[in-house]
Design an enzyme around this catalytic site. Structure first.
Site, short mmCIF file in Angstrom:
data_model
loop_
_atom_site.label_atom_id
_atom_site.label_comp_id
_atom_site.label_asym_id
_atom_site.label_seq_id
_atom_site.Cartn_x
_atom_site.Cartn_y
_atom_site.Cartn_z
CE LYS A 1 -3.86 1.96 2.74
NZ LYS A 1 -4.64 1.80 3.98
CB SER A 60 -8.07 3.52 3.21
OG SER A 60 -7.13 2.87 4.05
CB SER A 104 -8.10 0.67 6.06
OG SER A 104 -8.78 1.88 6.10
#
Lengths: 503, 489, 98
Positions: free
Chosen positions: B81, B156, B180
């Site tokens: 990420k 997210s 997330s």
């Protein structure tokens, strides 16, 4: 109307640690810009702070010395405000649970003269907390530059109660803090290097009133004489305001040292709303009784306690102690000398305060005359002293040796001055110098009798006066005897001989 | 077992690499090819560095050839990420603010992956600064759900979930502040786990809300997640909140019979009106399956569950308002060209650099901390957080784990909730409690809605009992058999 | 928190150092007031005597020894700088020392 000033101080002291407060990079004064940083100092995305235990220990140490309460739990909070010298745009500080609470600082006001102790009192403290320093801004015509070397350096903030009433008290307070802090080895407190800075709050009120007046804050004043001048100016300014009916505004003012005045800083657009909250990246600290005991066991004696001890235990006059006890290295030196020769603490102290200080100072002057020197003398002296004492060839043991042979009348006090200078320069012992230069006092009575007879014969007038009762007249005879003995006649032996021969 | 190499599990690929059936370079090239082929449909990556990854893969081949394999991850393409720092790589946090920022240091979790021989295959899309539940808040691109590209992948860590689900990487790291990792894993039909707070170092993870953030794994099986977690977990002196405990070999300890004799809690609070009927049905079936495998199912009560949304959005935005203050136009971020003094340097750089949701949360966080409101919002939220922690402590006195839906709904359509922040915030209801209590939680696929959208089962475990939690998840996964389902791409 | 909460958007935006245009101000105010209204739930719970949780776990005394480590090279420190001179960060002239 008569007014009384009420003054409180927030004193920031940079703690002498090897690494910064929340990260392990080192800090030194005056290094090339941005060479003492790491990702944490720059607040790069993803970095986290880790507490430096040494800074916590040293803050507790000072707290204990000032008689503060050390709460069991202490924690770290974020103080949020934007400023280019603050990389995270929040400062890690302590809000409602500081390391130290209460306590007080014993101060000494100036005495009537140098040989009289001034009045003592205790200035109350509110708290001492630990936080991090910010970077340094340098301003140019059209922009400013930021250097983050200093950012993240451990800083303790010593907050006093509004408990002082004159610039002289503040001066005494700052001196007491500096002495204590430097005695404890917590900081060198060199204001010129930013190791000690203070914000001063001044308000005025009618004498006798117990209500506080409107407070004006002066920030980041960087020398004790500036603090004194600034406060005196501000008291006068506020008194004039009050007397002429101009309201005093609660504000922050800047001290302009060049003009010798304080000036209102442009009013901040928004009032400070620091949005303090507990830092989620740092865990609270629990101060165990064991930890407190271990710190207490290593505490150094408070400078004023030491001074009183020197006066009572060693019979030193105030004037000597007031010099000795402002300098830990000098005290250590003194106590090491006493250990080697404990019989004459007063003569030892005298020799350190007068002869040794004189030589050290001369050496310092010699060295610093080559540099552009902007340091304030008193501040400079204590810092530099320790370095010079460390390098001093004349060790405490050797100095004790000199006191000892003076006491044993091996050499005269007169001669001792010369010997001292040579010892300081070469590091030789007193005994070595006396032997090499054949300086030992002459106590041989038969030889001295011969010199005395000659002196009596040559000075009938002095003899007559002495016989007539003028004791001092005999001094006229000592000179010639000393001269004949090449200065080595022992006065203690010489005097009885002279007196005996005259009778 | 999947035919396509890009859908193979980490453990299968490790075996193939061991047997020299494929080299790490060949494997990476498979993923490069796959990524280039389907990225136009998925949009999971913000950036990738082919040459660096190929060099890492070549090094791995040398190690494996000379018998110096570092771990099961040696030579395996892993996605990160774009919120986890790697030295020399961009770290954008999906924000214009950091569009050109290159990290000069590597996050501890990434360092551990490097030390295990993993190949860094690309940086994955996310909601800007991890703020969002749909990945629609990225400043750069929209990531689509591989099961239905008209829908969001969750957030997210939407890029991490989509890339792993679509076979663009084998496993990936994400970060989880309020769900997330678990929520996008659930919406994309894969495994995603948030470890106990403090198990994985946060050093090098760009902070959103420091007291809630954790890095965790995305994988296509529980076992792969266990391998990845075992690699990144462990104490880090650079993170004061990381805990000193021994990390067992999670993968080796997995037990397919773990459900037998376990007591699993079910809390009515997680099955309220907001839970989609299909989701409820799949989760109830999962609970029944666990019962059939020998687990005792017990009702538990977590009475403060519905307060989690306000508590979370107060604490998380307050911390974020302070954490994101460093992005100010001064030292390393975007700087506005319109600034003429320091104040406008801040206000304009931040106005230009931050997206709408980030601004909204910074404003909200600044407000709840501001003078006069602190006690009513922030302090009170911290106290209710204590009550939420206590709810779980009490529940865990009588159960080994708690089963809930991961997300109350399956993946929704793009734009469906963007106009209403509160509706978006409410979609985090099942996951945020776990962050507030600092507990571990894992989302495991538990079937599909009638429209074919994946549904996830969330299993919440006891603090630092990852081994037990992973075993329960593994036993369920083995019984349920959803781990070989892949989107049609 | 009994009345409908209001947010002084200008004040908060200034605190947060974010310039908002009029549209954003109106939009954020309305949205955040809705959120704050929802937050009123919090006031319904009794928190008397409850300790606040600033952290997920109650852990104390995490610190390090005072051992210095190497500094970051200045070139690296400044590699992302939007404006630099003489190895320092350039900012518009700062008027007030505070």
């Amino acid at each position: 109307m008569e007014y009384e000033a009420v003054i409180g101080l927030e004193t920031h002291v940079q703690i002498k640690t090897r690494s910064k407060m929340f990260t392990s990079v080192a800090y030194k004064f005056a290094e090339a810009p941005n060479t003492l940083t790491d990702p944490v100092v720059w607040a790069l995305p993803g970095v986290l702070p880790v507490l430096n235990f040494e800074a916590i220990r040293k803050t507790i140490e000072l707290g204990l010395m000032f008689g503060c309460t050390i709460p069991e739990i202490t924690k770290w909070d974020r103080k949020n405000y934007f400023y280019p010298d603050s990389p995270k745009n929040y400062q890690l500080s302590q809000y409602d649970q500081p390391l130290c609470l209460g306590g007080g600082v014993e101060i000494e006001m100036e005495g009537a003269n140098g040989s009289e102790m001034g009045a003592h009192r205790v200035v109350k403290l509110t708290r001492i907390h630990l936080e991090e320093d910010v970077g340094k801004l340098t301003h140019f015509a059209h922009d400013s530059l930021v250097d983050y070397n200093r950012a993240g350096t451990p800083l303790m903030e010593i907050v006093s109660e509004p408990d002082m009433h004159s610039a002289d008290e503040v001066f005494a307070y700052l001196n007491a803090i500096r002495n204590t802090v430097s005695f404890a080895g917590i900081s060198d407190c060199d204001m010129e290097k930013g190791q000690m800075r203070c914000d001063v709050n001044v308000s005025l009120r009618p004498k006798g009133s117990d209500k506080l007046g409107v407070k004006v804050e002066m920030k980041n004043i960087n020398s004790t004489s500036n603090v004194r001048n600034c406060i005196n100016y501000e008291i006068r300014r506020q008194r004039e305001c009050l007397e002429s009916g101009v309201p005093i505004v609660q504000e922050t003012r800047r001290w302009d040292a060049a003009l010798g005045i304080t000036q209102s800083m442009r009013n901040k657009e928004d009032a400070h709303d620091y949005r303090y909250f507990p830092d989620p990246d740092l865990l609270p600290v629990k101060i165990t009784p064991e930890l407190l005991d271990s710190i207490r066991a290593d505490l150094v004696e408070m400078p004023f306690d030491r001074q009183r001890r020197y006066m009572s235990d060693f019979g030193l006059p105030y004037s000597l102690t007031s010099v000795l006890c402002h300098d830990r290295e000098l005290c250590n030196y003194y106590e090491a000398s006493l250990k080697a020769y404990p019989k004459n603490p007063k003569a030892t102290a005298n020799m350190i305060v007068n002869d040794l200080q004189r030589e050290l100072y001369a050496k310092l002057q010699q060295q610093s005359s080559q540099e552009e020197d902007v340091f304030e003398e008193t501040e400079r002296k204590s810092v530099e002293h320790s370095k010079h004492l460390e390098e001093c060839l004349l060790t405490p043991e050797k100095l004790a040796g000199l006191v000892e042979i003076i006491d044993a009348a091996v050499i005269s006090k007169q001669m001792a001055k010369e010997v001292f200078v040579e010892m300081f320069a070469t590091g030789k012992t007193a005994a070595e110098i006396v032997k090499q230069r054949n300086l030992a006092q002459n106590s041989d009575t038969s030889e001295l009798e011969e010199f005395c007879r000659k002196a009596i014969e040559a000075n009938p007038k002095a003899v007559a006066e002495f016989k007539a009762g003028n004791e001092k007249a005999i001094n006229a005879l000592i000179g010639p005897v000393m001269k004949a003995s090449k200065g080595k006649a022992n006065p203690a032996v010489l005097l009885p001989i002279l007196k005996g021969l005259i009778k | 077992m999947s035919q396509e190499i890009y859908y193979k599990k980490l453990t299968e690929l490790d075996e193939m690499l061991d047997k020299s059936e494929i080299s790490a370079v060949e494997l990476l090239k498979e993923f490069i090819g796959r990524t280039k082929q389907i990225e136009p449909q998925i949009g999971a990556f913000i950036s990738f560095d082919e040459s660096r990854a190929l060099a890492q893969a070549a090094e791995s081949d040398k190690r494996r050839a000379s018998g110096r394999k570092l771990s099961a991850l040696d030579g395996i393409p892993v996605g990160l990420k774009d919120v986890i720092a790697v030295r020399g790589q961009k770290l954008t946090c999906a924000s214009k603010m950091l569009e050109n920022y290159v990290s000069p240091y590597t996050a501890t979790a990434a360092l551990k992956l490097e030390d295990a021989g993993a190949v860094f295959w690309g940086r994955l899309n996310m909601d800007e600064f991890a703020m969002g539940s749909s990945c629609e808040n990225s400043a750069f691109l929209k990531t689509k759900n591989p099961w239905d590209t008209t829908r969001i992948p969750g957030g997210s860590s939407g890029g991490s979930a989509a890339a792993t689900a679509a076979g663009e990487c084998v496993v990936a790291l994400g970060s989880d502040t309020g769900g997330s990792i678990r929520q996008p894993a659930s919406l994309c039909g894969i495994v995603g786990m948030k470890p106990t707070y403090g198990l994985v170092s946060r050093y090098g993870l760009a902070a959103f809300a420091s007291s809630l953030d954790q890095i965790g794994p995305f994988a296509r099986s529980v076992k792969d997640a266990a391998v990845l977690l075992g690699t990144i977990a462990g104490h880090d002196p650079k993170d004061s909140t990381s805990v000193k405990i021994d990390i067992p070999d999670y993968a080796a300890q997995l037990d397919a019979g773990a459900l037998s004799g376990k007591t699993l809690g079910v809390a009515a609070e997680y099955f309220g009106d907001g839970v989609d009927a299909a989701v409820r049905k799949r989760v109830e079936e999962a609970i029944e399956l666990c019962r059939s495998k020998g687990a005792n199912i017990k009702e538990v009560s977590l009475p403060h569950t519905d307060l989690a949304i306000p508590v979370y959005y107060i604490i998380a935005t307050a911390e974020a308002s302070s954490n994101l203050a460093r992005y100010d136009g001064v030292r390393y971020t975007h700087r506005s060209k319109l600034a003429d003094d320091v104040i406008s340097l801040y206000t304009k750089s931040r106005a230009e650099g931050f997206g709408e949701e980030v601004k909204r949360r910074i404003i909200l966080g600044s407000y709840v901390l501001s003078s006069g409101y602190y006690d009513a919002y922030y302090l009170r939220a911290q106290k209710v957080r204590t009550l939420i922690r206590r709810d779980f402590e009490r529940a865990f006195e009588s159960v080994d784990a708690i089963l809930t839906p991961t997300s109350p709904t399956p993946a929704f359509k793009f734009g469906e909730k963007t106009a209403n922040p509160l509706a978006m915030y409410l979609s985090d209801i099942c996951t945020i409690n776990v962050n507030l209590a600092g507990l571990p939680g894992i989302s495991v696929p538990c079937g599909f809605t009638p429209e074919g959208l994946p549904v996830g089962l969330q299993i919440i475990g006891k603090a630092f009992r990852e081994s037990e939690l992973l075993s329960i998840a593994y036993a369920y996964e083995q019984a349920a058999g959803f781990s070989d389902a892949h989107p049609n791409l | 928190m009994s009345d409908k909460p209001t947010i002084d958007i200008n004040y908060v935006a200034k605190l947060a150092r974010i310039e908002l245009d009029e549209n954003e101000k109106a939009k954020f105010s309305a949205q955040l007031e809705q959120v704050l209204d929802y937050f009123k739930k919090l006031s319904e719970v009794n928190v008397d005597g409850v300790e606040p949780s600033a952290h997920a776990h109650s852990i104390y005394n995490v610190w390090r020894d005072d051992i210095p480590t190497a500094a970051m090279p200045v070139e690296e420190a400044l590699m992302n700088a939007p404006a630099k001179r003489d190895n320092q960060i350039v900012v518009p002239k700062v008027v007030d020392e505070a």
